[in-house]
Design a protein around this motif. Structure first.
Motif, PDB file in Angstrom:
ATOM      1  N   ASN A 174       0.831  -0.942   0.189  1.00  0.00           N
ATOM      2  CA  ASN A 174       0.048  -0.093   0.289  1.00  0.00           C
ATOM      3  C   ASN A 174       1.325   0.837   0.341  1.00  0.00           C
ATOM      4  O   ASN A 174       0.714   1.903  -1.265  1.00  0.00           O
ATOM      5  CB  ASN A 174      -0.832   0.300   1.610  1.00  0.00           C
ATOM      6  N   TYR A 175       1.907   1.418   0.932  1.00  0.00           N
ATOM      7  CA  TYR A 175       2.856   2.375   1.259  1.00  0.00           C
ATOM      8  C   TYR A 175       3.420   2.691  -0.164  1.00  0.00           C
ATOM      9  O   TYR A 175       3.138   3.850  -0.891  1.00  0.00           O
ATOM     10  CB  TYR A 175       3.722   1.933   2.532  1.00  0.00           C
ATOM     11  N   LEU A 176       3.763   1.547  -1.037  1.00  0.00           N
ATOM     12  CA  LEU A 176       4.987   1.261  -2.250  1.00  0.00           C
ATOM     13  C   LEU A 176       4.250   2.135  -2.717  1.00  0.00           C
ATOM     14  O   LEU A 176       4.514   2.503  -4.222  1.00  0.00           O
ATOM     15  CB  LEU A 176       5.679   0.003  -2.137  1.00  0.00           C
ATOM     16  N   PHE A 177       3.137   1.458  -3.227  1.00  0.00           N
ATOM     17  CA  PHE A 177       2.169   1.748  -5.000  1.00  0.00           C
ATOM     18  C   PHE A 177       1.678   2.887  -4.381  1.00  0.00           C
ATOM     19  O   PHE A 177       1.715   3.514  -5.406  1.00  0.00           O
ATOM     20  CB  PHE A 177       0.521   0.348  -4.525  1.00  0.00           C
ATOM     21  N   VAL A 191      -9.788   3.074 -10.812  1.00  0.00           N
ATOM     22  CA  VAL A 191      -8.057   2.803 -12.136  1.00  0.00           C
ATOM     23  C   VAL A 191      -6.994   2.313 -10.518  1.00  0.00           C
ATOM     24  O   VAL A 191      -6.434   1.073 -10.123  1.00  0.00           O
ATOM     25  CB  VAL A 191      -7.433   3.860 -13.376  1.00  0.00           C
ATOM     26  N   HIS A 192      -6.999   3.065  -9.855  1.00  0.00           N
ATOM     27  CA  HIS A 192      -5.793   3.575  -8.956  1.00  0.00           C
ATOM     28  C   HIS A 192      -6.112   1.927  -8.248  1.00  0.00           C
ATOM     29  O   HIS A 192      -5.313   0.992  -7.482  1.00  0.00           O
ATOM     30  CB  HIS A 192      -6.739   4.449  -7.827  1.00  0.00           C
ATOM     31  N   ALA A 193      -7.906   1.607  -7.251  1.00  0.00           N
ATOM     32  CA  ALA A 193      -8.327   1.131  -6.702  1.00  0.00           C
ATOM     33  C   ALA A 193      -7.953  -0.663  -7.657  1.00  0.00           C
ATOM     34  O   ALA A 193      -7.598  -1.678  -6.840  1.00  0.00           O
ATOM     35  CB  ALA A 193     -10.207   0.317  -6.108  1.00  0.00           C
ATOM     36  N   VAL A 194      -8.441  -0.548  -8.785  1.00  0.00           N
ATOM     37  CA  VAL A 194      -8.393  -1.900  -9.404  1.00  0.00           C
ATOM     38  C   VAL A 194      -7.015  -2.454  -9.981  1.00  0.00           C
ATOM     39  O   VAL A 194      -6.405  -2.998  -9.347  1.00  0.00           O
ATOM     40  CB  VAL A 194      -9.259  -1.598 -11.502  1.00  0.00           C
ATOM     41  N   LEU A 195      -5.753  -1.226 -10.444  1.00  0.00           N
ATOM     42  CA  LEU A 195      -4.491  -1.655  -9.962  1.00  0.00           C
ATOM     43  C   LEU A 195      -3.840  -2.223  -8.251  1.00  0.00           C
ATOM     44  O   LEU A 195      -2.847  -3.512  -8.659  1.00  0.00           O
ATOM     45  CB  LEU A 195      -3.832  -0.880 -11.089  1.00  0.00           C
ATOM     46  N   PHE A 196      -4.316  -1.541  -8.111  1.00  0.00           N
ATOM     47  CA  PHE A 196      -3.611  -2.247  -6.667  1.00  0.00           C
ATOM     48  C   PHE A 196      -4.124  -3.212  -6.003  1.00  0.00           C
ATOM     49  O   PHE A 196      -3.359  -3.983  -5.864  1.00  0.00           O
ATOM     50  CB  PHE A 196      -4.143  -1.094  -5.627  1.00  0.00           C
ATOM     51  N   PHE A 207     -11.453 -11.470  -1.962  1.00  0.00           N
ATOM     52  CA  PHE A 207     -10.423 -10.472  -1.275  1.00  0.00           C
ATOM     53  C   PHE A 207     -10.336  -9.465  -1.915  1.00  0.00           C
ATOM     54  O   PHE A 207     -11.204  -8.322  -1.374  1.00  0.00           O
ATOM     55  CB  PHE A 207      -9.701 -11.680  -0.498  1.00  0.00           C
ATOM     56  N   ALA A 208      -9.852  -9.424  -3.285  1.00  0.00           N
ATOM     57  CA  ALA A 208     -10.069  -8.478  -4.088  1.00  0.00           C
ATOM     58  C   ALA A 208     -11.135  -7.898  -4.389  1.00  0.00           C
ATOM     59  O   ALA A 208     -10.930  -6.054  -3.870  1.00  0.00           O
ATOM     60  CB  ALA A 208      -9.305  -8.971  -4.968  1.00  0.00           C
ATOM     61  N   ALA A 209     -12.446  -8.215  -4.785  1.00  0.00           N
ATOM     62  CA  ALA A 209     -13.613  -7.485  -4.444  1.00  0.00           C
ATOM     63  C   ALA A 209     -14.148  -7.062  -3.136  1.00  0.00           C
ATOM     64  O   ALA A 209     -14.429  -5.737  -3.086  1.00  0.00           O
ATOM     65  CB  ALA A 209     -14.754  -8.587  -4.877  1.00  0.00           C
ATOM     66  N   PHE A 210     -13.610  -7.949  -2.322  1.00  0.00           N
ATOM     67  CA  PHE A 210     -14.030  -7.084  -1.024  1.00  0.00           C
ATOM     68  C   PHE A 210     -13.004  -5.955  -0.545  1.00  0.00           C
ATOM     69  O   PHE A 210     -13.677  -4.662  -0.565  1.00  0.00           O
ATOM     70  CB  PHE A 210     -13.946  -7.804   0.533  1.00  0.00           C
ATOM     71  N   TYR A 211     -12.038  -5.941  -0.697  1.00  0.00           N
ATOM     72  CA  TYR A 211     -10.991  -4.936  -0.220  1.00  0.00           C
ATOM     73  C   TYR A 211     -10.989  -3.612  -1.481  1.00  0.00           C
ATOM     74  O   TYR A 211     -11.048  -2.225  -1.229  1.00  0.00           O
ATOM     75  CB  TYR A 211      -9.203  -5.442  -0.395  1.00  0.00           C
ATOM     76  N   MET A 212     -11.135  -3.847  -2.929  1.00  0.00           N
ATOM     77  CA  MET A 212     -11.671  -2.798  -3.761  1.00  0.00           C
ATOM     78  C   MET A 212     -12.862  -1.945  -3.757  1.00  0.00           C
ATOM     79  O   MET A 212     -12.386  -0.906  -3.944  1.00  0.00           O
ATOM     80  CB  MET A 212     -12.139  -3.592  -5.319  1.00  0.00           C
TER      81      MET A 212
END
Length: 143
Positions: free
Chosen positions: A52-55, A79-84, A114-119
């Motif tokens: 998270n920090y680096l991205f 875009v930011h959320a999907v790429l992360f 998990f990705a869907a939730f976290y996105m």
């Protein structure tokens, strides 16, 4: 641009709140013991915090370089959320499969959940964070 202390506060608060929500939810959803899921979520959150920090640092530098401003529009937030989440999914897939002793396909399906939730969570959390702690305008940096 955000200060290092602000970036650390953002990353830690994001992961701490996420752990509190996702551990019981996904232990129940995937029928794994809370302890096993909790360890996996904490390991994942630790990796995600560093990423998270680096991205976000890299993303903001690119925005500042290209536009001279780090504020994000709605499409740019998507875009930011999907790429992360896509890059984090690739990093964590082997850990999920190994820790839960499941196939890579099963781990991929879990990771997608998990990705869907976290996105969605990342979008809502970051928007709220930016509202509470607005980023400062910065000068355009030429490369």
């Amino acid at each position: 641009m955000r200060s290092t202390a602000d970036r650390i506060r953002h990353a830690i608060s994001f992961e701490f709140i996420g752990i509190l929500i996702v551990t019981p939810l996904f232990a129940w959803a995937f029928d794994h013991p809370m302890g096993d899921m909790g360890v996996l979520v904490v390991l994942g959150a630790t990796a995600a915090t560093a990423w998270n920090y680096l991205f976000n640092l890299g993303f903001d530098h690119v925005l500042n370089w290209r536009r001279g401003d780090v504020r994000k529009s709605l499409p740019l937030r998507v875009v930011h959320a999907v790429l992360f989440e896509a890059t984090l999914l690739a990093l964590l897939l082997p850990l999920f499969a190994w820790w839960l002793n499941v196939s890579l396909l099963a781990a991929l399906l879990m990771e997608i959940s998990f990705a869907a939730f976290y996105m969605v969570y990342a979008f809502v959390f970051t928007w709220g964070y930016d509202s509470l702690f607005p980023p400062q305008r910065s000068q355009r940096v030429s490369a």
